[in-house]
Design an enzyme around this catalytic site. Sequence first.
Site, PDB file in Angstrom:
ATOM      1  N   GLY A 158      -7.211   2.381   5.116  1.00 34.73           N
ATOM      2  CA  GLY A 158      -7.210   1.488   6.282  1.00 34.73           C
ATOM      3  C   GLY A 158      -7.908   2.096   7.491  1.00 34.73           C
ATOM      4  NE  ARG A 170      -4.716   9.748   1.701  1.00 36.17           N
ATOM      5  CZ  ARG A 170      -4.254   8.535   1.900  1.00 36.17           C
ATOM      6  NH1 ARG A 170      -2.982   8.271   1.697  1.00 36.17           N
ATOM      7  NH2 ARG A 170      -5.056   7.570   2.312  1.00 36.17           N
ATOM      8  N   GLY A 189     -10.218   3.433  -0.403  1.00 32.64           N
ATOM      9  CA  GLY A 189      -9.523   3.660  -1.674  1.00 32.64           C
ATOM     10  C   GLY A 189     -10.375   3.501  -2.920  1.00 32.64           C
TER      11      GLY A 189
HETATM   12  C1  3PG Z   1      -2.838   5.320   3.761  1.00 36.17           C
HETATM   13  O1  3PG Z   1      -2.322   5.547   2.648  1.00 36.17           O
HETATM   14  O2  3PG Z   1      -3.897   4.662   3.885  1.00 36.17           O
HETATM   15  C2  3PG Z   1      -2.227   5.944   4.970  1.00 36.17           C
HETATM   16  O3  3PG Z   1      -1.313   6.912   4.619  1.00 36.17           O
HETATM   17  C3  3PG Z   1      -1.610   4.888   5.851  1.00 36.17           C
HETATM   18  O4  3PG Z   1      -0.551   4.265   5.186  1.00 36.17           O
HETATM   19  P1  3PG Z   1       0.015   2.865   5.721  1.00 36.17           P
HETATM   20  O5  3PG Z   1      -1.022   1.831   5.409  1.00 36.17           O
HETATM   21  O6  3PG Z   1       1.324   2.639   5.006  1.00 36.17           O
HETATM   22  O7  3PG Z   1       0.192   3.004   7.223  1.00 36.17           O
END
Ligand code: 3PG
Length: 395
Positions: A376, A34, A353
């Site tokens: 997400g 990232r 992920g």
């Molecule tokens: C992630 O790691 O997918 C993003 O940074 C969003 O994080 P969050 O699900 O805590 O909003």
Amino acid sequence: SLDDLSQDLSGKRVLVRVDLNLPMKDGRASDLTRVKAVAPTILELADRGAKVLLLAHFGRPKGERHSTMSLSMVQGDVERVTGREIMFISEVAGPVVEQSIDILGDGNIGILENTRFWPGEEANDPEFAKSIAANADIYVNDAFSAAHRAHASTEGLARLLPAYAGRAMEAELKALDTALGTPRPPVAAVVGGAKVSTKLAVLENLSRKVQHLIIGGGMANTFLAANGVDVGKSLCEHDLTDTVKDILAAADEAGCTVHLPYDVVVAKEFAANPASVRTCNVHEVAADEMILDIGPQATEALGDVLKTCATLVWNGPLGAFEIPPFDEATVALALTAAALTQDGSLISVAGGGDTVAAMAHAGVADDLTYISAAGGAFLEWMEGKDLPGVTALEA
Ligand code: 3PG
């Protein structure tokens, strides 16, 4: 995009929303993907003379300060990746930020504290957003992976300041549009992972949009069960078999072929190379066995499907890829997708992920058209949802 930002940036205070929510191991970031993704935007703005203020969240501190979730923890990582010295600023708004900006020279970079330490962030409180905007001239969002959150730093600020997409955001939106927005057909989607319940909306959306829907992972077991297959002691959401039947019917009506495995790799226990591992037809799974991967024949057939397709979008592994030999189908299909991409016959976009880890494990991280580090946000995009952080930039 930053191409539309034609003005002289010398001395301009540019807030750059980045995603520094890095995976941590023993107090250190274990993956810098990232940071590497946002470095070009940071460097471009700094080199144009802007005072760059990085704005990000880290973990889920729920509106309170936590030393373990301070962004000072990743300051060194951002310095290493960008090759620039970065000033840590312990607030996101107010006089401390103002004074720090006075110290920053043109082209220098500062990193503000974790924006989720303040409740106004997740509440998308306009007053909180205004207090941050008071110390900035321009807002750049380079955090696609946080764009599914309608928070002050992702949505509210874009409505208060002249707002632009950073280079990583721009590349991500372009890749995703190529894969599902205006794709070249036929389109194949691979959807894997453990549970149908976490990806219902993804399956419903894709079954209307793609020509081939390839189901893998534990969720394939629920599909097989819906088709009357006895899956033994496999992970299976039996309560969702009616829902799955509806998805299959909708796919059929939309002209989408749903591909389920017809041979599978099974074992009596989930362990590395267990003695009980064997490959069998899906109708031959014993009561004490569990399905842990797609079999070689089905994998080869899926490779043949990809050869007929022009576009591929992939989310989720086909088997329990973390443990050998249950990584074989994922690796084999990833290699086929990579070869077709390199030949120029396939546009391939993967994300989520586990998927990033699976592609790295298969050694194809650099060989697909695009791999998204979003979790997400990538899923919500696959669900066909508008992402608030993106919508606010378009407004
Ligand atoms: C992630 O790691 O997918 C993003 O940074 C969003 O994080 P969050 O699900 O805590 O909003």
